[in-house]
Design a protein around this motif. Sequence first.
Motif, PDB file in Angstrom:
ATOM      1  N   THR A  12       1.709   7.451  -3.628  1.00 42.12           N
ATOM      2  CA  THR A  12       2.689   6.619  -2.925  1.00 42.12           C
ATOM      3  C   THR A  12       2.001   5.732  -1.901  1.00 42.12           C
ATOM      4  OG1 THR A  12       4.421   8.276  -3.242  1.00 42.12           O
ATOM      5  CG2 THR A  12       4.759   6.673  -1.472  1.00 42.12           C
ATOM      6  N   SER A  13       1.078   6.299  -1.144  1.00 42.25           N
ATOM      7  CA  SER A  13       0.353   5.510  -0.148  1.00 42.25           C
ATOM      8  C   SER A  13      -0.451   4.391  -0.806  1.00 42.25           C
ATOM      9  CB  SER A  13      -0.575   6.415   0.669  1.00 42.25           C
ATOM     10  OG  SER A  13      -1.233   5.673   1.662  1.00 42.25           O
ATOM     11  N   VAL A  14      -1.101   4.708  -1.916  1.00 42.18           N
ATOM     12  CA  VAL A  14      -1.877   3.687  -2.638  1.00 42.18           C
ATOM     13  C   VAL A  14      -0.951   2.590  -3.141  1.00 42.18           C
ATOM     14  CG1 VAL A  14      -3.248   3.248  -4.721  1.00 42.18           C
ATOM     15  CG2 VAL A  14      -3.777   5.212  -3.262  1.00 42.18           C
ATOM     16  N   PHE A  15       0.162   2.957  -3.750  1.00 39.08           N
ATOM     17  CA  PHE A  15       1.089   1.958  -4.301  1.00 39.08           C
ATOM     18  C   PHE A  15       1.656   1.057  -3.218  1.00 39.08           C
ATOM     19  CE2 PHE A  15       2.042   5.203  -7.811  1.00 39.08           C
ATOM     20  CZ  PHE A  15       0.937   4.798  -8.518  1.00 39.08           C
ATOM     21  N   LEU A  16       1.924   1.622  -2.053  1.00 42.03           N
ATOM     22  CA  LEU A  16       2.530   0.836  -0.982  1.00 42.03           C
ATOM     23  C   LEU A  16       1.520   0.003  -0.195  1.00 42.03           C
ATOM     24  CD1 LEU A  16       5.083   3.422   0.444  1.00 42.03           C
ATOM     25  CD2 LEU A  16       5.549   1.475  -1.057  1.00 42.03           C
ATOM     26  N   ASP A  17       0.301   0.500  -0.053  1.00 40.64           N
ATOM     27  CA  ASP A  17      -0.645  -0.136   0.870  1.00 40.64           C
ATOM     28  C   ASP A  17      -1.875  -0.776   0.243  1.00 40.64           C
ATOM     29  OD1 ASP A  17       0.979   0.633   2.999  1.00 40.64           O
ATOM     30  OD2 ASP A  17      -0.010   2.579   3.155  1.00 40.64           O
ATOM     31  N   HIS A  18      -2.187  -0.490  -0.999  1.00 40.45           N
ATOM     32  CA  HIS A  18      -3.393  -1.056  -1.608  1.00 40.45           C
ATOM     33  C   HIS A  18      -3.213  -2.551  -1.820  1.00 40.45           C
ATOM     34  CE1 HIS A  18      -6.216  -1.904  -5.009  1.00 40.45           C
ATOM     35  NE2 HIS A  18      -7.001  -1.215  -4.215  1.00 40.45           N
ATOM     36  N   ARG A  19      -4.222  -3.308  -1.509  1.00 45.96           N
ATOM     37  CA  ARG A  19      -4.206  -4.760  -1.683  1.00 45.96           C
ATOM     38  C   ARG A  19      -5.359  -5.188  -2.572  1.00 45.96           C
ATOM     39  NH1 ARG A  19       0.409  -4.544  -0.238  1.00 45.96           N
ATOM     40  NH2 ARG A  19       1.145  -4.998   1.831  1.00 45.96           N
TER      41      ARG A  19
END
Length: 151
Positions: free
Chosen positions: A91-98
């Motif tokens: 979830t963190s990767v999906f929301l914050d990865h650029r």
Amino acid sequence: METIAELGYAQATFARIAERAGLSSTRLISYHFAGKSELIAALVDEAYADITRHMTEHTRAATGPREALHAYIRALVGYIAEHPKRMRTLTSVFLDHRAEDGGRSCPPSPPNPPGSSSPRGTPGSATRLLGLALLARRSRRPGTGPDGATA
């Protein structure tokens, strides 16, 4: 994964990952991964492979569309319950990865539902939702509405 699950993607630097892994420097991580994006891609691929194994194992015996849908939902909910840190990480990767250019990045698509023939890399969420909707529709008895009531 634990570092990202606990600190979030933005705070999970190579230095913090190395520190939590008990490494004296980031060299070992840098040797295997060119950058954070490459490390994240490897983590996401590993997670998807694990989810695929779990889902396949728990949906394989389903004999009809309704049973397949129930098995799929039970397996997915069970996986989420059994792997809370992994799910927080994803979830963190999906929301914050650029992406490199700073724009929104989309990691590889997760596995498609059982019986789907969509190749990896197709629009994952839309494909899975459509597959589940079709599965649900096929499981309805003729002459009934979406809620199973007689039409």
